[in-house]
Design a protein around this motif. Structure first.
Motif, mmCIF file in Angstrom:
data_model
loop_
_atom_site.group_PDB
_atom_site.id
_atom_site.type_symbol
_atom_site.label_atom_id
_atom_site.label_comp_id
_atom_site.label_asym_id
_atom_site.label_seq_id
_atom_site.Cartn_x
_atom_site.Cartn_y
_atom_site.Cartn_z
ATOM 1 N N SER A 1 0.806 -1.223 0.000
ATOM 2 C CA SER A 1 0.000 0.000 0.000
ATOM 3 C C SER A 1 0.842 1.279 0.000
ATOM 4 O O SER A 1 0.332 2.349 -0.356
ATOM 5 N N VAL A 2 2.106 1.175 0.384
ATOM 6 C CA VAL A 2 2.946 2.380 0.448
ATOM 7 C C VAL A 2 4.185 2.289 -0.435
ATOM 8 O O VAL A 2 4.956 3.253 -0.526
ATOM 9 N N LYS A 3 4.372 1.155 -1.085
ATOM 10 C CA LYS A 3 5.560 0.965 -1.922
ATOM 11 C C LYS A 3 5.598 2.024 -3.017
ATOM 12 O O LYS A 3 4.609 2.270 -3.697
ATOM 13 N N GLY A 4 6.741 2.675 -3.156
ATOM 14 C CA GLY A 4 6.896 3.712 -4.160
ATOM 15 C C GLY A 4 6.518 5.102 -3.663
ATOM 16 O O GLY A 4 6.825 6.098 -4.322
ATOM 17 N N ARG A 5 5.854 5.176 -2.512
ATOM 18 C CA ARG A 5 5.456 6.479 -1.948
ATOM 19 C C ARG A 5 6.179 6.779 -0.644
ATOM 20 O O ARG A 5 6.485 7.941 -0.349
ATOM 21 N N PHE A 6 6.438 5.758 0.151
ATOM 22 C CA PHE A 6 7.093 5.929 1.450
ATOM 23 C C PHE A 6 8.522 5.398 1.374
ATOM 24 O O PHE A 6 8.789 4.405 0.697
ATOM 25 N N THR A 7 9.414 6.053 2.103
ATOM 26 C CA THR A 7 10.802 5.608 2.184
ATOM 27 C C THR A 7 11.245 5.608 3.640
ATOM 28 O O THR A 7 11.163 6.640 4.320
ATOM 29 N N ILE A 8 11.719 4.465 4.100
ATOM 30 C CA ILE A 8 12.236 4.358 5.456
ATOM 31 C C ILE A 8 13.747 4.516 5.420
ATOM 32 O O ILE A 8 14.415 4.047 4.497
ATOM 33 N N SER A 9 14.285 5.205 6.413
ATOM 34 C CA SER A 9 15.726 5.403 6.459
ATOM 35 C C SER A 9 16.158 5.576 7.910
ATOM 36 O O SER A 9 15.328 5.781 8.793
ATOM 37 N N GLN A 10 17.447 5.503 8.123
ATOM 38 C CA GLN A 10 17.980 5.690 9.470
ATOM 39 C C GLN A 10 19.144 6.659 9.420
ATOM 40 O O GLN A 10 19.911 6.661 8.468
ATOM 41 N N ASP A 11 19.232 7.496 10.424
ATOM 42 C CA ASP A 11 20.325 8.439 10.547
ATOM 43 C C ASP A 11 21.104 8.051 11.796
ATOM 44 O O ASP A 11 20.699 8.370 12.915
ATOM 45 N N ASN A 12 22.196 7.332 11.586
ATOM 46 C CA ASN A 12 22.945 6.819 12.730
ATOM 47 C C ASN A 12 23.593 7.938 13.537
ATOM 48 O O ASN A 12 23.806 7.808 14.734
ATOM 49 N N ALA A 13 23.912 9.050 12.901
ATOM 50 C CA ALA A 13 24.525 10.177 13.609
ATOM 51 C C ALA A 13 23.530 10.818 14.570
ATOM 52 O O ALA A 13 23.903 11.279 15.653
ATOM 53 N N MET B 1 7.153 10.329 3.559
ATOM 54 C CA MET B 1 5.875 9.947 2.971
ATOM 55 C C MET B 1 5.506 10.962 1.898
ATOM 56 O O MET B 1 5.330 12.149 2.195
ATOM 57 N N ASN B 2 5.396 10.503 0.671
ATOM 58 C CA ASN B 2 5.041 11.354 -0.463
ATOM 59 C C ASN B 2 3.709 10.926 -1.053
ATOM 60 O O ASN B 2 3.251 9.806 -0.836
ATOM 61 N N ASP B 3 3.112 11.827 -1.811
ATOM 62 C CA ASP B 3 1.840 11.535 -2.476
ATOM 63 C C ASP B 3 0.837 10.951 -1.486
ATOM 64 O O ASP B 3 0.235 9.897 -1.721
ATOM 65 N N LEU B 4 0.657 11.642 -0.385
ATOM 66 C CA LEU B 4 -0.217 11.132 0.658
ATOM 67 C C LEU B 4 -1.671 11.110 0.215
ATOM 68 O O LEU B 4 -2.120 11.970 -0.558
ATOM 69 N N LYS B 5 -2.379 10.099 0.695
ATOM 70 C CA LYS B 5 -3.775 9.893 0.355
ATOM 71 C C LYS B 5 -4.614 9.924 1.632
ATOM 72 O O LYS B 5 -4.096 9.658 2.729
ATOM 73 N N PRO B 6 -5.907 10.227 1.520
ATOM 74 C CA PRO B 6 -6.748 10.230 2.730
ATOM 75 C C PRO B 6 -6.685 8.910 3.495
ATOM 76 O O PRO B 6 -6.752 8.907 4.734
#
Length: 121
Positions: A62-74, A82-87
C-alpha cells in the motif's frame, strides 16, 4: 531497554508530503531491525516499512513507491518520508524495534507512543 519517540505528524492535503522521525535511545545493539506501523481506530496495527542494520528494507504494498524508510545513525533516528499522501494514509503512526526483520506486527518488541497523520482530500 530501548525508548522510542515519534514526531513529525501533521494535517496535510492529499498529494502532499510529510517526514516522520523516531528518536531512538537506549542500547539497540549492533544488529537490529526497526519499522514504522500505523493504526486507525477499531483496526489492527499494520506495518508499513521495515529496515535493518544492514540497510535492507521492505515495504507494504500500500505504500511501496510512496514511502521511504531510512535511518540516521549520527542522529539516532528512524525516519519515514511519505510522499503523495492519500486520505487513506490517515492514521496514528508508530515506530518500533523488532526481534526479526520482516513485515509482521508480531516481531515488535518496543513501541513509541505515536504521532498522528491526517490527510484531507
Amino acid at each position: 531497554q530501548v525508548q522510542l519517540m515519534e514526531s513529525g505528524g501533521a494535517s496535510v492535503l492529499a498529494g502532499g508530503s510529510l517526514r516522520l522521525s523516531c528518536e531512538v535511545s537506549g542500547d539497540i545493539g549492533r544488529s537490529y531491525s526497526m519499522a514504522w506501523f500505523r493504526q486507525v481506530p477499531d483496526a489492527a496495527r499494520e506495518v508499513m516499512a521495515t529496515i535493518d542494520s544492514d540497510g535492507r528494507t521492505m515495504y507494504a504494498d500500500s505504500v511501496k513507491g510512496r514511502f521511504t524508510i531510512s535511518q540516521d545513525n549520527a542522529k539516532n533516528t528512524l525516519d519515514l518520508q511519505m510522499n503523495d499522501l492519500k486520505p487513506e494514509d490517515t492514521a496514528m503512526y508508530y515506530c518500533a524495534s523488532l526481534a526479526s526483520f520482516g513485515l509482521s506486527v508480531n516481531y515488535a518488541t518496543n513501541w513509541g507512543k505515536g504521532t498522528q497523520v491526517t490527510v484531507s482530500a
